[in-house]
Design an enzyme around this catalytic site. Structure first.
Site, PDB file in Angstrom:
ATOM      1  NE  ARG A 157      81.453  45.913  83.512  1.00  0.00           N
ATOM      2  CZ  ARG A 157      81.479  45.305  82.211  1.00  0.00           C
ATOM      3  NH1 ARG A 157      80.276  44.757  81.252  1.00  0.00           N
ATOM      4  NH2 ARG A 157      82.703  45.381  81.742  1.00  0.00           N
ATOM      5  CB  SER A 172      85.546  48.270  87.076  1.00  0.00           C
ATOM      6  OG  SER A 172      86.457  47.750  86.362  1.00  0.00           O
ATOM      7  CD  GLU A 207      81.292  48.021  87.158  1.00  0.00           C
ATOM      8  OE1 GLU A 207      81.520  48.250  86.140  1.00  0.00           O
ATOM      9  OE2 GLU A 207      81.526  46.869  87.728  1.00  0.00           O
TER      10      GLU A 207
HETATM   11  P1  FAD Z   1      76.984  41.596  95.872  1.00  0.00           P
HETATM   12  O1  FAD Z   1      78.208  42.402  95.925  1.00  0.00           O
HETATM   13  O2  FAD Z   1      76.890  40.766  97.234  1.00  0.00           O
HETATM   14  O3  FAD Z   1      75.840  42.060  95.367  1.00  0.00           O
HETATM   15  C1  FAD Z   1      75.804  42.963  94.103  1.00  0.00           C
HETATM   16  C2  FAD Z   1      74.413  43.515  94.226  1.00  0.00           C
HETATM   17  O4  FAD Z   1      73.600  42.382  93.655  1.00  0.00           O
HETATM   18  C3  FAD Z   1      73.809  44.282  95.252  1.00  0.00           C
HETATM   19  O5  FAD Z   1      72.766  45.385  94.945  1.00  0.00           O
HETATM   20  C4  FAD Z   1      72.778  43.126  95.742  1.00  0.00           C
HETATM   21  O6  FAD Z   1      71.854  43.493  96.504  1.00  0.00           O
HETATM   22  C5  FAD Z   1      72.581  42.349  94.424  1.00  0.00           C
HETATM   23  N1  FAD Z   1      72.208  40.731  94.653  1.00  0.00           N
HETATM   24  C6  FAD Z   1      73.079  40.006  94.914  1.00  0.00           C
HETATM   25  N2  FAD Z   1      72.658  38.659  94.998  1.00  0.00           N
HETATM   26  C7  FAD Z   1      71.293  38.820  94.579  1.00  0.00           C
HETATM   27  C8  FAD Z   1      70.108  38.087  94.286  1.00  0.00           C
HETATM   28  N3  FAD Z   1      70.172  36.717  94.257  1.00  0.00           N
HETATM   29  N4  FAD Z   1      68.865  38.605  93.930  1.00  0.00           N
HETATM   30  C9  FAD Z   1      69.005  39.808  93.628  1.00  0.00           C
HETATM   31  N5  FAD Z   1      69.805  40.959  93.869  1.00  0.00           N
HETATM   32  C10 FAD Z   1      71.025  40.157  94.545  1.00  0.00           C
HETATM   33  N6  FAD Z   1      82.144  42.669  87.484  1.00  0.00           N
HETATM   34  C11 FAD Z   1      81.853  42.600  86.103  1.00  0.00           C
HETATM   35  O7  FAD Z   1      80.787  42.827  85.510  1.00  0.00           O
HETATM   36  N7  FAD Z   1      83.149  42.308  85.418  1.00  0.00           N
HETATM   37  C12 FAD Z   1      84.224  41.935  85.843  1.00  0.00           C
HETATM   38  O8  FAD Z   1      85.390  41.551  85.441  1.00  0.00           O
HETATM   39  C13 FAD Z   1      84.264  42.015  87.458  1.00  0.00           C
HETATM   40  N8  FAD Z   1      85.644  41.889  87.787  1.00  0.00           N
HETATM   41  C14 FAD Z   1      85.722  41.982  89.156  1.00  0.00           C
HETATM   42  C15 FAD Z   1      87.221  41.737  90.030  1.00  0.00           C
HETATM   43  C16 FAD Z   1      87.180  41.928  91.183  1.00  0.00           C
HETATM   44  C17 FAD Z   1      88.442  41.686  91.658  1.00  0.00           C
HETATM   45  C18 FAD Z   1      86.128  42.221  92.008  1.00  0.00           C
HETATM   46  C19 FAD Z   1      86.096  42.452  93.648  1.00  0.00           C
HETATM   47  C20 FAD Z   1      84.706  42.478  91.574  1.00  0.00           C
HETATM   48  C21 FAD Z   1      84.862  42.288  89.996  1.00  0.00           C
HETATM   49  N9  FAD Z   1      83.550  42.691  89.425  1.00  0.00           N
HETATM   50  C22 FAD Z   1      83.226  42.328  87.989  1.00  0.00           C
HETATM   51  C23 FAD Z   1      82.394  42.943  90.283  1.00  0.00           C
HETATM   52  C24 FAD Z   1      81.674  41.754  91.048  1.00  0.00           C
HETATM   53  O9  FAD Z   1      82.338  40.750  91.155  1.00  0.00           O
HETATM   54  C25 FAD Z   1      80.167  41.457  90.174  1.00  0.00           C
HETATM   55  O10 FAD Z   1      79.314  42.475  90.013  1.00  0.00           O
HETATM   56  C26 FAD Z   1      79.715  40.197  90.833  1.00  0.00           C
HETATM   57  O11 FAD Z   1      78.446  39.772  90.033  1.00  0.00           O
HETATM   58  C27 FAD Z   1      79.109  40.546  92.280  1.00  0.00           C
HETATM   59  O12 FAD Z   1      78.421  39.305  92.935  1.00  0.00           O
HETATM   60  P2  FAD Z   1      78.553  39.300  94.377  1.00  0.00           P
HETATM   61  O13 FAD Z   1      77.672  38.051  94.722  1.00  0.00           O
HETATM   62  O14 FAD Z   1      79.614  39.626  95.053  1.00  0.00           O
HETATM   63  O15 FAD Z   1      77.185  40.449  94.619  1.00  0.00           O
HETATM   64  P1  NAP Z   2      91.598  46.780  79.460  1.00  0.00           P
HETATM   65  O1  NAP Z   2      91.705  45.215  78.789  1.00  0.00           O
HETATM   66  O2  NAP Z   2      92.959  47.461  80.098  1.00  0.00           O
HETATM   67  O3  NAP Z   2      90.918  47.939  78.728  1.00  0.00           O
HETATM   68  C1  NAP Z   2      90.440  48.909  79.195  1.00  0.00           C
HETATM   69  C2  NAP Z   2      89.341  49.064  78.822  1.00  0.00           C
HETATM   70  O4  NAP Z   2      88.810  49.123  77.393  1.00  0.00           O
HETATM   71  C3  NAP Z   2      88.206  48.166  79.389  1.00  0.00           C
HETATM   72  O5  NAP Z   2      87.616  48.678  80.455  1.00  0.00           O
HETATM   73  C4  NAP Z   2      87.540  47.633  78.046  1.00  0.00           C
HETATM   74  O6  NAP Z   2      86.201  48.093  78.193  1.00  0.00           O
HETATM   75  C5  NAP Z   2      87.891  48.773  76.940  1.00  0.00           C
HETATM   76  N1  NAP Z   2      88.358  47.640  75.823  1.00  0.00           N
HETATM   77  C6  NAP Z   2      89.685  47.160  75.769  1.00  0.00           C
HETATM   78  N2  NAP Z   2      89.726  46.446  74.702  1.00  0.00           N
HETATM   79  C7  NAP Z   2      88.469  46.657  74.060  1.00  0.00           C
HETATM   80  C8  NAP Z   2      87.896  46.013  72.788  1.00  0.00           C
HETATM   81  N3  NAP Z   2      88.781  45.173  71.891  1.00  0.00           N
HETATM   82  N4  NAP Z   2      86.676  46.238  72.479  1.00  0.00           N
HETATM   83  C9  NAP Z   2      86.016  47.202  73.395  1.00  0.00           C
HETATM   84  N5  NAP Z   2      86.312  47.756  74.636  1.00  0.00           N
HETATM   85  C10 NAP Z   2      87.481  47.415  74.799  1.00  0.00           C
HETATM   86  O7  NAP Z   2      90.831  46.529  80.720  1.00  0.00           O
HETATM   87  P2  NAP Z   2      90.943  45.733  82.156  1.00  0.00           P
HETATM   88  O8  NAP Z   2      90.797  46.696  83.232  1.00  0.00           O
HETATM   89  O9  NAP Z   2      92.254  44.888  82.262  1.00  0.00           O
HETATM   90  O10 NAP Z   2      89.759  44.914  82.181  1.00  0.00           O
HETATM   91  C11 NAP Z   2      89.547  43.591  81.144  1.00  0.00           C
HETATM   92  C12 NAP Z   2      88.022  43.330  81.142  1.00  0.00           C
HETATM   93  O11 NAP Z   2      87.705  42.946  82.467  1.00  0.00           O
HETATM   94  C13 NAP Z   2      87.123  44.391  80.754  1.00  0.00           C
HETATM   95  O12 NAP Z   2      86.400  44.023  79.819  1.00  0.00           O
HETATM   96  C14 NAP Z   2      86.626  45.172  82.057  1.00  0.00           C
HETATM   97  O13 NAP Z   2      85.407  45.262  81.827  1.00  0.00           O
HETATM   98  C15 NAP Z   2      86.489  43.589  82.916  1.00  0.00           C
HETATM   99  N6  NAP Z   2      86.755  43.928  84.270  1.00  0.00           N
HETATM  100  C16 NAP Z   2      85.633  44.182  84.883  1.00  0.00           C
HETATM  101  C17 NAP Z   2      85.688  44.630  86.268  1.00  0.00           C
HETATM  102  C18 NAP Z   2      84.491  45.225  87.131  1.00  0.00           C
HETATM  103  O14 NAP Z   2      84.349  45.251  88.190  1.00  0.00           O
HETATM  104  N7  NAP Z   2      83.396  45.501  86.269  1.00  0.00           N
HETATM  105  C19 NAP Z   2      86.947  44.412  87.009  1.00  0.00           C
HETATM  106  C20 NAP Z   2      87.949  43.930  86.425  1.00  0.00           C
HETATM  107  C21 NAP Z   2      87.856  43.673  84.916  1.00  0.00           C
HETATM  108  P3  NAP Z   2      84.952  47.002  79.148  1.00  0.00           P
HETATM  109  O15 NAP Z   2      85.117  47.422  80.374  1.00  0.00           O
HETATM  110  O16 NAP Z   2      83.819  47.867  78.606  1.00  0.00           O
HETATM  111  O17 NAP Z   2      85.043  45.500  78.551  1.00  0.00           O
END
Ligand code: FAD
Ligand code: NAP
Length: 351
Positions: free
Chosen positions: A177, A251, A347
């Site tokens: 991340r 998250s 995050e």
């Molecule tokens: P923004 O929120 O607009 O920006 C995020 C950052 O990136 C800021 O610092 C911004 O300045 C920078 N940025 C944006 N665009 C650019 C660009 N073109 N050049 C340089 N910098 C830039 N994230 C995960 O990793 N995994 C997930 O599974 C995941 N699930 C999510 C689920 C939900 C319901 C929500 C609300 C969020 C989730 N996220 C997840 C977080 C988010 O969706 C991601 O981080 C996504 O990539 C953000 O995109 P954005 O365009 O909305 O970025």
């Molecule tokens: P989950 O499946 O309930 O699992 C809980 C946590 O355990 C996750 O965060 C995941 O880590 C870890 N995990 C589960 N199974 C694993 C495996 N087989 N090996 C290694 N790590 C494992 O998680 P959840 O909340 O429903 O999310 C599912 C996936 O979507 C995750 O990968 C999560 O990161 C991603 N997600 C991300 C965001 C965001 O905003 N970043 C939001 C929603 C969902 P990891 O997170 O490292 O994968």
């Protein structure tokens, strides 16, 4: 390596908007107000801004879909909303399809488009909100796949030099991340487009229990990429709050990684501890589990709260301010630290 973009400045391209509400442009729904705002539809606008002394002095916020941002109420900055559009297959070789998308394209729509074309590799990243340009910023990841696994290169506008640079995987320093764009190149590099290398030889990645279980229940024994995507969409819709209904940024904390020794001593005290072995012998702990055990699941602090179905997600109960969200996050961090001795890293990006 400089690219072939035309970098001629065009003055009329920077007609700014002032005192713009960002409430509908961030998924937490914070009622932030930006002093200066510009939708970026072509590269020449960035060059023009760089050539304007009064604008280069302003702090900058690069805005995608606003789904990973926690905003303050007042944003005294130049907000650049990335609206660059376009996607295409650039080339292919024996191993990969090289597919490029512009920064302003919607991430999930792009994933769906690649699957529709018959190109696999992005299916585990289905339904992540936001734009293409933000995806490398935190090396988006879900269900065992990160963008770095399918990343080829990107092009970015460098506000310091005024050039467009091509950056490969090594130059992005991807980590869990994290990337160089969340660290020292933050707000300096504007990502213009990203090229993915999608593998021709594909194998489903089903290590996460929820995905395997969903496919088993659907009696799909040999899933293709579309099946995996369908599973992930269904799981996410059931588990995560829809930002259109409840404001959130996904998250809120990263999953902490601890030594084998620390995990062992935690396990002695908390036999239900959820942890995953990493390749370096350390263990990743599920931050959501720690927060739940610290008693925060479903609780609120002011108008900011902890989602009742997944404690890793902080939500907007209505008119939450950035300050309230920060306060809640700090209390959770403090409680998890005092109960488990584990530090939680935040995050999303604060501005
Ligand atoms: P923004 O929120 O607009 O920006 C995020 C950052 O990136 C800021 O610092 C911004 O300045 C920078 N940025 C944006 N665009 C650019 C660009 N073109 N050049 C340089 N910098 C830039 N994230 C995960 O990793 N995994 C997930 O599974 C995941 N699930 C999510 C689920 C939900 C319901 C929500 C609300 C969020 C989730 N996220 C997840 C977080 C988010 O969706 C991601 O981080 C996504 O990539 C953000 O995109 P954005 O365009 O909305 O970025
Ligand atoms: P989950 O499946 O309930 O699992 C809980 C946590 O355990 C996750 O965060 C995941 O880590 C870890 N995990 C589960 N199974 C694993 C495996 N087989 N090996 C290694 N790590 C494992 O998680 P959840 O909340 O429903 O999310 C599912 C996936 O979507 C995750 O990968 C999560 O990161 C991603 N997600 C991300 C965001 C965001 O905003 N970043 C939001 C929603 C969902 P990891 O997170 O490292 O994968």
């Amino acid at each position: 390596m400089p690219s072939s973009y035309n970098l001629q400045p065009m003055k009329n391209l920077i007609s700014l908007f002032h005192d713009v509400s960002l409430q509908k442009l961030n998924t937490f729904g914070i009622a932030a107000q930006a002093t200066h705002f510009l939708p970026v539809v072509e590269l020449a606008q960035l060059t023009a801004i760089r050539n304007d002394l009064s604008l280069t002095k302003l702090p900058r916020l690069i805005l995608g879909g606003g789904s990973n941002l926690v905003l303050s109420d007042q944003i005294d900055a130049l907000v650049l909303q990335m609206c660059l559009q376009g996607k295409k297959m650039l080339s292919e070789d024996t191993e990969f399809y090289y597919v490029q998308a512009a920064a302003g394209e919607n991430w999930h729509d792009f994933v769906m488009w690649t699957l529709h074309q018959g190109w696999s590799g992005l299916e585990n990243l289905s339904l992540i909100p936001g734009t293409i340009g933000a995806a490398p910023v935190q090396n988006i990841g879900a269900y065992g796949v990160e963008i770095q696994d399918v990343f080829h290169q990107l092009e970015a506008f460098d506000f310091e030099t005024g050039e467009v640079v091509v950056m490969d995987k090594a130059a992005c320093s991807f980590a869990y991340r994290d990337s160089v764009f969340k660290q020292h190149l933050r707000d300096r590099m504007v990502i213009l487009n990203v090229t993915f290398a999608l593998p021709k030889l594909w194998q489903a990645k089903l290590a996460y229990a929820d995905v395997a279980k969903w496919l088993e229940q659907a009696k799909i024994l040999q899933p293709d990429a579309k099946d995996v995507s369908d599973a992930i969409i269904a799981i996410r819709q059931a588990k995560l709050p829809d930002p259109r209904v409840i404001g959130n940024v996904g998250s809120f904390f990263k999953n902490p990684v601890v030594s084998a020794l620390q995990r062992y001593s935690l396990l002695e005290r908390y036999p239900g501890l959820v942890s995953y072995l990493q390749t370096d012998g350390k263990f990743k702990l599920a931050a959501g589990w720690l927060i739940e055990q610290a008693g925060w699941k479903g609780r609120n602090l002011g108008a900011a709260g902890v989602y009742e179905k997944q404690a890793l997600v902080l939500v907007n109960r209505g008119n939450a301010t950035g300050a309230e969200v920060r306060a809640l996050a700090q209390q959770i961090r403090a409680d998890v630290l005092s109960k488990f001795g584990v530090e939680l890293d935040i995050e999303p990006n604060f501005f």
